[in-house]
Scaffold this motif. Structure first.
Motif, PDB file in Angstrom:
ATOM      1  N   ILE A  81       0.722  -1.122   0.076  1.00 64.19           N
ATOM      2  CA  ILE A  81       0.009   0.024   0.049  1.00 64.19           C
ATOM      3  C   ILE A  81       0.993   1.375   0.045  1.00 64.19           C
ATOM      4  O   ILE A  81       1.803   1.376   1.031  1.00 64.19           O
ATOM      5  N   GLN A  82       0.672   2.067  -0.770  1.00 61.02           N
ATOM      6  CA  GLN A  82       1.582   3.114  -0.900  1.00 61.02           C
ATOM      7  C   GLN A  82       0.589   4.477  -0.736  1.00 61.02           C
ATOM      8  O   GLN A  82      -0.481   4.551  -1.262  1.00 61.02           O
ATOM      9  N   ILE A  83       1.012   5.368   0.188  1.00 67.69           N
ATOM     10  CA  ILE A  83       0.145   6.251   0.785  1.00 67.69           C
ATOM     11  C   ILE A  83       0.653   7.527   0.155  1.00 67.69           C
ATOM     12  O   ILE A  83       1.880   7.988   0.563  1.00 67.69           O
ATOM     13  N   GLY A  84      -0.105   8.472  -0.730  1.00 67.31           N
ATOM     14  CA  GLY A  84       0.569   9.481  -1.214  1.00 67.31           C
ATOM     15  C   GLY A  84       0.561  10.714  -0.206  1.00 67.31           C
ATOM     16  O   GLY A  84       0.255  10.621   1.005  1.00 67.31           O
ATOM     17  N   GLY A  85       0.702  12.106  -0.582  1.00 64.01           N
ATOM     18  CA  GLY A  85       0.653  13.256   0.374  1.00 64.01           C
ATOM     19  C   GLY A  85      -0.644  13.235   1.013  1.00 64.01           C
ATOM     20  O   GLY A  85      -1.645  12.994   0.569  1.00 64.01           O
TER      21      GLY A  85
END
Length: 173
Positions: A33-37
């Motif tokens: 899971i990549q969480i952006g800004g």
């Protein structure tokens, strides 16, 4: 609350609360899971789950680290743990689940002021069982269900603890 420029990637691994080895969920799998800004003023977070863009809504966090998350209309409870917390959690036993469906429990510490029912009496759901005084306020304790009162536990004037049994229902057959 402006969006933070960094993005964070976390790996989510399946977690089984079962104490028996090999009893994990066969459909669970690890995911990236990549969480952006993150905009701290918005409950909506843009994420990438295994490369697929999603938007999730973080609704609340309780004092145990459990988050209420909403995604595609589904409400999901998510527990976030550090690697150390996860490893230590494997050694913790699940608390026993106690069936309280046949009991009326005191919702707070207080003093039992009076009963509105007697042993053997039939009550309806929502009917007054007793009055508990807490912090100079009298609180009406109501029956959670219909049934016959089998036993009344503490006597009037007794000090009650939170979750102390006030009354028991007869067992249904």
């Amino acid at each position: 609350g402006s969006p933070s420029p960094e993005s964070t990637t976390i790996t989510v691994r399946p977690w089984s609360t079962s104490s028996e080895a090999g009893d994990s969920d066969k459909t669970a799998r690890a995911m990236e899971i990549q969480i952006g800004g993150i905009d701290t003023t918005s409950p909506v977070v843009d994420v990438s789950i295994n490369g697929v863009e999603k938007a999730i809504q973080v609704q609340a966090e309780d004092n145990t680290g459990m988050f209420a998350v909403k995604m595609h209309g589904a409400n999901i409870d998510v527990l976030l743990m550090s690697r150390t917390e996860y490893e230590l959690s494997k050694h913790m036993k699940e608390p026993p689940v106690r069936d309280t469906s046949g009991l009326v429990l005191s919702p707070m510490p207080g003093t039992l002021m009076s009963y509105a029912v007697e042993e053997g009496q039939h009550v309806e759901a929502g009917q007054e069982i007793c009055i508990v005084e807490a912090m100079k306020m009298q609180n009406v304790i109501r029956s959670p269900r219909a049934g016959f009162v089998a036993k009344i536990h503490p006597s009037v004037g007794s000090s009650l603890r939170a979750d102390e049994v006030i009354a028991e229902f007869e067992k249904e057959e």
